[in-house]
Design a protein around this motif. Structure first.
Motif, PDB file in Angstrom:
ATOM      1  N   GLU A 123      47.472  79.532  14.293  1.00  0.00           N
ATOM      2  CA  GLU A 123      47.391  78.316  15.099  1.00  0.00           C
ATOM      3  C   GLU A 123      48.518  78.347  16.141  1.00  0.00           C
ATOM      4  O   GLU A 123      49.644  77.949  15.869  1.00  0.00           O
ATOM      5  CB  GLU A 123      47.499  77.086  14.200  1.00  0.00           C
ATOM      6  N   GLU A 127      44.744  73.216  17.407  1.00  0.00           N
ATOM      7  CA  GLU A 127      44.215  72.852  16.097  1.00  0.00           C
ATOM      8  C   GLU A 127      43.377  73.977  15.497  1.00  0.00           C
ATOM      9  O   GLU A 127      43.322  74.147  14.280  1.00  0.00           O
ATOM     10  CB  GLU A 127      43.368  71.581  16.216  1.00  0.00           C
ATOM     11  N   GLU A 128      42.682  74.735  16.351  1.00  0.00           N
ATOM     12  CA  GLU A 128      41.838  75.822  15.887  1.00  0.00           C
ATOM     13  C   GLU A 128      42.625  77.133  15.900  1.00  0.00           C
ATOM     14  O   GLU A 128      43.458  77.363  16.769  1.00  0.00           O
ATOM     15  CB  GLU A 128      40.611  75.954  16.786  1.00  0.00           C
ATOM     16  N   PRO A 129      42.365  78.025  14.926  1.00  0.00           N
ATOM     17  CA  PRO A 129      43.042  79.329  14.937  1.00  0.00           C
ATOM     18  C   PRO A 129      42.605  80.168  16.137  1.00  0.00           C
ATOM     19  O   PRO A 129      41.446  80.106  16.560  1.00  0.00           O
ATOM     20  CB  PRO A 129      42.611  79.962  13.611  1.00  0.00           C
TER      21      PRO A 129
END
Length: 206
Positions: A123, A127-129
């Motif tokens: 991350e 918020e998203e990898p």
């Protein structure tokens, strides 16, 4: 850097400390690099791990859809975070220093960039990898989709089996070497990046 002096003055000791710290720093492990220099046991553990690192270079095929993102952005910003997309099994395998062949989809449908992984899956400020990649060089006259589909080797590669409909694809070692050789034939300036190991993170030899 040249270490000069008579035997017994610590040249090997300091060279090994520097090598471990530098390799850890190149991998983005700055905190671990500093800790290794401060703690002899951590230094020895890091040295053992680096001595057994695999030297094979991974090469990834990354597809950009201009409606969402294009490779020009990478060369403007130098580093960008790339989203977690289809064929998610590949993302955890990405390592710092891996090469990236950049393919641009509609309307280009050709290889347009060479990049390198600067951060593995994580991350990175969102918020998203994502993975983070850094610019290496634009590619002139890159392979087109039609040329890839007609090529006896690359037509069987993972990106072509999925018709470049996805995000991150893995190339085998043979496919990667073959693709890089074709690109270097078309754009001889790229050969510098394939031959020069100064940017690669390799094993520590003792």
């Amino acid at each position: 850097m040249i270490l000069y002096g008579p035997p017994g003055t610590g040249k090997t000791y300091y060279a090994r400390r520097f090598a471990v710290a530098w390799l850890l720093h190149r991998q983005g492990l700055v905190g671990e690099s500093e800790a290794a220099l401060a703690d002899p046991q951590k230094l020895q553990a890091a040295e053992r791990r680096l001595c057994t690192n695999q030297v094979s270079r991974r090469v990834w095929w990354v597809v950009a859809n201009p409606r969402e993102w294009n490779w020009d952005r990478l060369f403007k910003e130098r580093r960008v975070s790339y989203r977690y997309g289809r064929i998610r099994r590949n993302y955890p395998l990405v390592q710092i220093g891996d090469l990236v062949i950049g393919y641009q989809s509609t309307p280009d449908k050709r290889v347009v960039a060479l990049a390198r992984v600067s951060q593995p899956l994580g991350e990175h400020g969102g918020e998203e990898p994502t993975i983070e990649i850094e610019a290496v060089a634009p590619i002139k006259n890159g392979l087109t989709y039609d040329e890839l589909a007609a090529d006896r080797v690359l037509k069987e590669s993972e990106p072509m089996r999925f018709r470049n409909q996805g995000t991150l694809f893995r190339l085998t070692a043979d496919e990667a070497d073959y693709a890089l050789s074709l690109l270097a034939e078309r754009d001889t300036s790229l050969q510098t990046y394939f031959d020069d190991d100064s940017e690669a993170v390799g094993p520590l030899t003792v």
